[in-house]
Design an enzyme around this catalytic site. Structure first.
Site, mmCIF file in Angstrom:
data_model
loop_
_atom_site.group_PDB
_atom_site.id
_atom_site.type_symbol
_atom_site.label_atom_id
_atom_site.label_comp_id
_atom_site.label_asym_id
_atom_site.label_seq_id
_atom_site.Cartn_x
_atom_site.Cartn_y
_atom_site.Cartn_z
ATOM 1 N N GLY A 1 0.791 -1.228 0.000
ATOM 2 C CA GLY A 1 0.000 0.000 0.000
ATOM 3 C C GLY A 1 0.823 1.277 0.000
ATOM 4 N N CYS B 1 -13.961 0.433 -28.114
ATOM 5 C CA CYS B 1 -15.352 0.852 -28.300
ATOM 6 C C CYS B 1 -16.050 0.878 -26.951
ATOM 7 C CB CYS B 1 -16.060 -0.094 -29.263
ATOM 8 S SG CYS B 1 -15.301 -0.027 -30.876
ATOM 9 N N GLU B 2 -15.824 1.957 -26.207
ATOM 10 C CA GLU B 2 -16.282 2.062 -24.823
ATOM 11 C C GLU B 2 -16.071 3.524 -24.424
ATOM 12 O OE1 GLU B 2 -18.112 0.278 -22.139
ATOM 13 O OE2 GLU B 2 -17.166 -1.259 -23.366
ATOM 14 N N TYR C 1 0.406 -2.397 -11.874
ATOM 15 C CA TYR C 1 -1.005 -2.477 -12.268
ATOM 16 C C TYR C 1 -1.208 -1.958 -13.692
ATOM 17 C CZ TYR C 1 -1.120 -3.264 -7.310
ATOM 18 O OH TYR C 1 -0.863 -3.767 -6.064
HETATM 19 C C1 LIG Z 1 -2.183 -5.863 -3.738
HETATM 20 C C2 LIG Z 1 -1.616 -6.340 -2.478
HETATM 21 C C3 LIG Z 1 -0.386 -5.842 -2.014
HETATM 22 C C4 LIG Z 1 0.411 -4.787 -2.739
HETATM 23 O O1 LIG Z 1 -0.189 -3.529 -2.736
HETATM 24 P P1 LIG Z 1 0.634 -2.261 -3.271
HETATM 25 O O2 LIG Z 1 -0.286 -1.129 -3.073
HETATM 26 O O3 LIG Z 1 0.936 -2.499 -4.696
HETATM 27 O O4 LIG Z 1 1.858 -2.150 -2.439
HETATM 28 C C5 LIG Z 1 0.126 -6.352 -0.838
HETATM 29 N N1 LIG Z 1 -0.537 -7.296 -0.150
HETATM 30 C C6 LIG Z 1 -1.727 -7.795 -0.550
HETATM 31 C C7 LIG Z 1 -2.391 -8.843 0.256
HETATM 32 C C8 LIG Z 1 -2.300 -7.338 -1.736
HETATM 33 O O5 LIG Z 1 -3.477 -7.832 -2.131
#
Ligand SMILES: *Cc1c(COP(=O)(O)O)cnc(C)c1O
Length: 438
Positions: free
Chosen positions: A241, A359-360, A388
């Protein structure tokens, strides 16, 4: 920050000009900087080295096995969220001792696969999953290690999109924190399981270090309570995160996060506990760009539109989350060579809606974006696309997934070829005679 830089008027990745990459491999193509990826991993690890964490890179952010292997050579493990990602970890040569598995809906086969591979930790997300894992463990004659993914009911900061928030009450992820101690005790009494601790992942991206502090304090409260009852907690996994810089100097540094996290873990570390992190975006986002080409320019009402060859099937984030991606021509006019992502001082810019070929009507990569005057055939770089990006591509509209190119110094390696029309229909079994009932 990263090794995508304008030199002599055009964009380079490390020692390779992106014009040459576009000419050689075509577009749309993801281009990754190996040195940026490695540098980010090393600097993240250094920020937290006081707690000697196991850093499991989140494969769902960027899953090409060549890049996972590069990180593995640096000592990274893998955070997988499916059997497919466990397979990628194996192909990339990642040690199962450095592999963890999360996911709210793991199948029996995926759990069995993780048990057989003897991975470092299975992060379970419900009471029912603990029961299933216990049965599989007995059937396999194994004692898998597990942690309970806790929902700490911590709201991320205002800048974390609701659609990527994962740790608030009533959400689908993890076990409510008030039930976590009972589930831990239940698993601890099960001789076929080795329950080690707790896991949280709060959402993404999280800009406020205090969010981690709050969640960690709740986890440590849980740990203290269980230890008072005689249990031993040996693993705390704080998830991922951590943010990436999508604009300029808007995200706190890794040291800012370490400052609130590290000292809270001192006691846990003294007791011999293992800390795990699962960063994805913060390591990979600025290690990749999506290289595209302008196909058409047209006027629509009062808007200037640039129609490019990359759309929501090649980079879903703008259509899915309204995400901002900085974009700029690979070879801009001399007066519009950017020195940062703040381009407001540059001359001769025009506002464009940048749209893809899908097409969206949600297939917009940017609206009203100030860019130099574009011409058909110009190469356009879409930045901060290393996380991502490729992992969220699709074949919608029977679009072909992009090629992926890895640059290191002046070396260029094609690490995934562009899909072909033959790939599109390859799984559709043109001869169905063996697959018909009756
Ligand atoms: C997606 C995810 C992450 C990584 O998240 P980031 O924001 O890319 O760091 C870590 N742990 C779990 C369980 C996830 O689903």
């Amino acid at each position: 920050m990263d090794e995508f830089t304008y030199r002599d008027g055009s964009l380079w990745c490390e020692g390779v000009s992106l014009t040459s990459v576009a000419n050689r491999f075509g577009t749309p193509t993801y281009v990754y900087s190996a040195n940026t990826l490695i540098d980010h991993y090393r600097r993240f690890a250094k920020a937290f080295d006081a707690v000697n964490p196991l850093i499991c890179f989140s494969a769902k952010a960027l899953s090409n096995v060549h890049l996972l292997r590069l990180l593995g050579q640096e000592g990274a493990g893998i955070d997988a969220v499916s059997g497919g990602e466990l397979h990628r970890a194996t192909v990339a040569g990642i040690d199962p001792e450095r592999t963890v598995l999360a996911g709210v809906g793991k199948s029996e086969d995926e759990l069995r696969d993780a048990v057989r591979r003897k991975i470092r930790c299975i992060n379970v997300e419900s009471e029912a999953e603990v029961e299933l894992l216990s049965r599989i463990a007995r059937e396999e004659g194994e004692r898998p290690r597990l942690a309970i993914r806790v929902n700490p009911d911590v709201a991320p900061d205002q800048r974390t999109p609701a659609r990527t928030t994962t740790g608030t009450r009533g959400g689908k992820f993890g076990v409510d924190i008030e039930r976590a101690a009972a589930l831990f005790a239940h698993a601890a009494a099960d001789r076929s399981l080795r329950i080690e601790g707790f896991h949280v992942h709060l959402g993404s991206p999280i800009f406020d270090p205090q969010v981690y502090a709050t969640a960690l304090d709740r986890l440590l409260g849980l740990v203290a309570r269980l230890e008072a009852e005689g249990h031993r907690i040996t693993t705390l996994n704080l998830g991922g995160g951590f943010p990436a810089e999508y604009v300029d100097r808007t995200a706190p540094s890794w040291d800012d996060f370490a400052e609130v996290i590290v000292h809270r873990l001192a006691g846990f570390r003294r007791g011999g506990g293992q800390v795990i992190f699962e960063p994805g975006r913060t390591i990979a986002a600025n290690a990749g760009i999506l290289l595209s080409t302008v196909r058409y320019l047209k006027q629509a009402g009062d808007q200037q539109l640039a129609v490019i060859d990359a759309g929501m099937t090649h980079l879903a984030r703008a259509a899915m989350y309204d995400s901002y991606h900085f974009m700029w021509p690979v070879l801009p006019p001399a007066e519009a060579v950017p020195v940062s992502r703040d381009v407001s001082g540059l001359a001769g810019l025009t506002a464009y809606d940048v749209v893809g070929p899908i097409c969206e009507s949600s297939d917009y990569l940017a609206r009203g974006r100030s860019l130099p005057v574009l011409a058909a055939g110009d190469h356009l770089a879409i930045f901060t696309a290393g996380a991502y990006g490729m992992t969220m591509t699709s074949n919608y509209n029977s679009q072909l997934r992009p090629a992926e190119v890895l640059v290191q110094g002046d070396q260029v390696t094609l690490v995934r070829r562009r899909e072909t029309y033959a790939d599109l229909v390859a799984l559709e079994l043109l001869d169905t005679s063996d697959h018909r009932d009756g």
